[in-house]
Scaffold this motif. Structure first.
Motif, PDB file in Angstrom:
ATOM      1  N   PRO A 143       0.829  -1.206   0.000  1.00 36.70           N
ATOM      2  CA  PRO A 143       0.000   0.000   0.000  1.00 36.70           C
ATOM      3  C   PRO A 143       0.863   1.254   0.000  1.00 36.70           C
ATOM      4  CG  PRO A 143       0.015  -1.012   2.176  1.00 36.70           C
ATOM      5  CD  PRO A 143       0.708  -1.973   1.253  1.00 36.70           C
ATOM      6  N   PRO A 190       1.120   4.467   1.873  1.00 37.97           N
ATOM      7  CA  PRO A 190       0.581   5.107   3.075  1.00 37.97           C
ATOM      8  C   PRO A 190       0.655   6.628   2.965  1.00 37.97           C
ATOM      9  CG  PRO A 190       2.798   4.327   3.512  1.00 37.97           C
ATOM     10  CD  PRO A 190       2.489   3.955   2.086  1.00 37.97           C
ATOM     11  N   GLN A 237      -2.488  14.763   4.130  1.00 37.31           N
ATOM     12  CA  GLN A 237      -3.923  14.748   3.863  1.00 37.31           C
ATOM     13  C   GLN A 237      -4.556  16.127   4.064  1.00 37.31           C
ATOM     14  OE1 GLN A 237      -5.930  11.563   6.070  1.00 37.31           O
ATOM     15  NE2 GLN A 237      -4.057  10.349   6.048  1.00 37.31           N
ATOM     16  N   ASP A 296      -7.947   8.349  -1.100  1.00 39.85           N
ATOM     17  CA  ASP A 296      -7.954   7.140  -0.284  1.00 39.85           C
ATOM     18  C   ASP A 296      -8.701   6.013  -1.001  1.00 39.85           C
ATOM     19  OD1 ASP A 296      -7.509   5.547   1.955  1.00 39.85           O
ATOM     20  OD2 ASP A 296      -9.359   6.184   2.938  1.00 39.85           O
ATOM     21  N   GLY A 297      -8.059   4.851  -1.075  1.00 38.99           N
ATOM     22  CA  GLY A 297      -8.685   3.687  -1.699  1.00 38.99           C
ATOM     23  C   GLY A 297      -8.404   3.521  -3.181  1.00 38.99           C
ATOM     24  N   ASN A 326      -0.461  -0.689  -6.637  1.00 36.15           N
ATOM     25  CA  ASN A 326      -0.515  -0.273  -5.229  1.00 36.15           C
ATOM     26  C   ASN A 326      -1.841   0.409  -4.904  1.00 36.15           C
ATOM     27  OD1 ASN A 326       2.458   0.478  -6.422  1.00 36.15           O
ATOM     28  ND2 ASN A 326       2.590  -0.675  -4.518  1.00 36.15           N
ATOM     29  N   LYS A 327      -2.289   0.249  -3.686  1.00 42.21           N
ATOM     30  CA  LYS A 327      -3.511   0.889  -3.197  1.00 42.21           C
ATOM     31  C   LYS A 327      -3.153   2.054  -2.290  1.00 42.21           C
ATOM     32  CE  LYS A 327      -7.850  -0.078  -0.710  1.00 42.21           C
ATOM     33  NZ  LYS A 327      -8.645  -1.123  -0.028  1.00 42.21           N
ATOM     34  N   VAL A 328      -3.801   3.198  -2.507  1.00 45.90           N
ATOM     35  CA  VAL A 328      -3.587   4.381  -1.672  1.00 45.90           C
ATOM     36  C   VAL A 328      -4.334   4.195  -0.358  1.00 45.90           C
ATOM     37  CG1 VAL A 328      -3.915   6.872  -1.482  1.00 45.90           C
ATOM     38  CG2 VAL A 328      -3.321   5.850  -3.706  1.00 45.90           C
ATOM     39  N   GLU A 329      -3.634   4.354   0.755  1.00 42.55           N
ATOM     40  CA  GLU A 329      -4.258   4.193   2.076  1.00 42.55           C
ATOM     41  C   GLU A 329      -3.954   5.405   2.946  1.00 42.55           C
ATOM     42  OE1 GLU A 329      -3.284   0.498   3.957  1.00 42.55           O
ATOM     43  OE2 GLU A 329      -4.259  -0.727   2.413  1.00 42.55           O
ATOM     44  N   VAL A 384      -3.565   7.161   6.211  1.00 43.18           N
ATOM     45  CA  VAL A 384      -3.295   6.727   7.574  1.00 43.18           C
ATOM     46  C   VAL A 384      -4.075   7.612   8.542  1.00 43.18           C
ATOM     47  CG1 VAL A 384      -1.491   6.407   9.303  1.00 43.18           C
ATOM     48  CG2 VAL A 384      -0.999   5.949   6.879  1.00 43.18           C
ATOM     49  N   LYS A 385      -4.707   6.988   9.516  1.00 45.59           N
ATOM     50  CA  LYS A 385      -5.477   7.740  10.502  1.00 45.59           C
ATOM     51  C   LYS A 385      -4.564   8.404  11.524  1.00 45.59           C
ATOM     52  CE  LYS A 385      -9.623   4.847  10.088  1.00 45.59           C
ATOM     53  NZ  LYS A 385     -10.566   3.951  10.814  1.00 45.59           N
TER      54      LYS A 385
END
Length: 290
Positions: free
Chosen positions: A110, A112, A118, A262-263, A278-281, A283-284
């Protein structure tokens, strides 16, 4: 001693991590489709052996272990049409910046996105041809430059334009150097197979839609020139990675601009090498990496 054709680093089904020479079906060149590999023993930048031991591949990892990577050099504005879409003149000399080795990640890891990235829009994709240096060199001529190439890979120079430009203080690395923002792979194709790196189709797809579609022939500074230039007064070492810039079609240059969110699923592909997916994630806040 036999040399590798398509180097991979992988987690095998037996739980061990190996370097290996990918075994692909006839007519297949996408290393991402590797299911088996011949195990390599020894020093990949020194004496090594491609053995007859065949291992089942569970997961392809970043092609080089972090301890085998020396420096990650990157070029900016190295495709003519990309410079045009950015509204900038063609550079007289290669524009160089660096990414930390901690930005490197694997072909299916992923991406991150830290909370600080963000805060504003601007998350962008950049497909790039990567040169892997195989032998130490300094002050190399263009005619000899390809002799020092270990092989080629493809990667995504993930960038945040707000941190790169508005908040970057004139330096690009802050907006390009976050952890995991340089996924690459799915392996390294030997320079004995890719003899001319200036004829390769290079593509990005975002959620299945083609957003970059070009050819390395559009590079302003080709691979030979890049290696020769960067080696002037600077020693290049085995394991150095040189990311050679991205073609036109980046999100920043579109109207309206197109940012990753995201996603999202982003795929970068290069002819003869394969696909990095790759997947965009996002982060919280407060999520720590152990």
């Amino acid at each position: 001693m036999s040399s590798f054709s398509r180097l991979v680093r992988f987690l095998a089904k037996n739980g061990k991590t190996y370097y290996g020479d990918a075994i692909l079906p006839e007519g297949v060149t996408d290393i991402a489709k590797t299911k088996k590999a011949r195990v390599i023993k020894g020093d990949i930048f020194g004496k090594y052996e491609v053995t007859d031991q065949v291992a089942d591949v569970r997961l392809l990892l970043a092609p080089l272990a972090l301890e085998d990577v020396k420096t990650v050099r990157c070029l900016g504005l190295n495709y003519a049409l990309h410079a045009k879409e950015a509204g900038l003149p063609l550079p007289k000399y290669p524009i160089l910046f660096y990414k930390p080795v901690t930005s490197l990640s694997g072909p299916t890891d992923p991406i991150p996105v830290h909370p600080i990235a963000q805060e504003e829009l601007g998350l962008d994709y950049e497909v790039e041809l990567i040169i892997v240096i195989g032998k130490e060199c300094r002050d190399v001529s263009e005619s000899e430059a390809l002799d020092y190439v270990f092989g080629y890979s493809v990667g995504n120079d993930v960038s945040h334009r707000d941190w790169q430009v508005a908040r970057g203080g004139g330096q690009w690395s802050l907006g390009k150097g976050f952890d995991g923002w340089a996924p690459y792979g799915p392996g390294i194709v030997s320079s004995s197979i890719i003899k001319d790196p200036q004829t390769l189709q290079i593509t990005t797809r975002l959620n299945g839609q083609v957003v970059q579609d070009s050819n390395t022939a559009d590079q302003i500074f080709n691979v030979k020139h890049t290696i020769s230039f960067l080696s002037k007064g600077h020693t290049l070492l085995p394991g150095d990675l040189i990311w050679t810039g991205t073609p036109s079609g980046v999100g920043m240059g579109r109207k309206p601009q197109l940012w990753m969110k995201d996603g999202d699923i982003v795929e970068v592909e290069m002819e003869g090498v394969g696909i990095v997916t790759n997947k965009v994630e996002f982060v919280k806040e407060g999520t720590a990496k152990l």
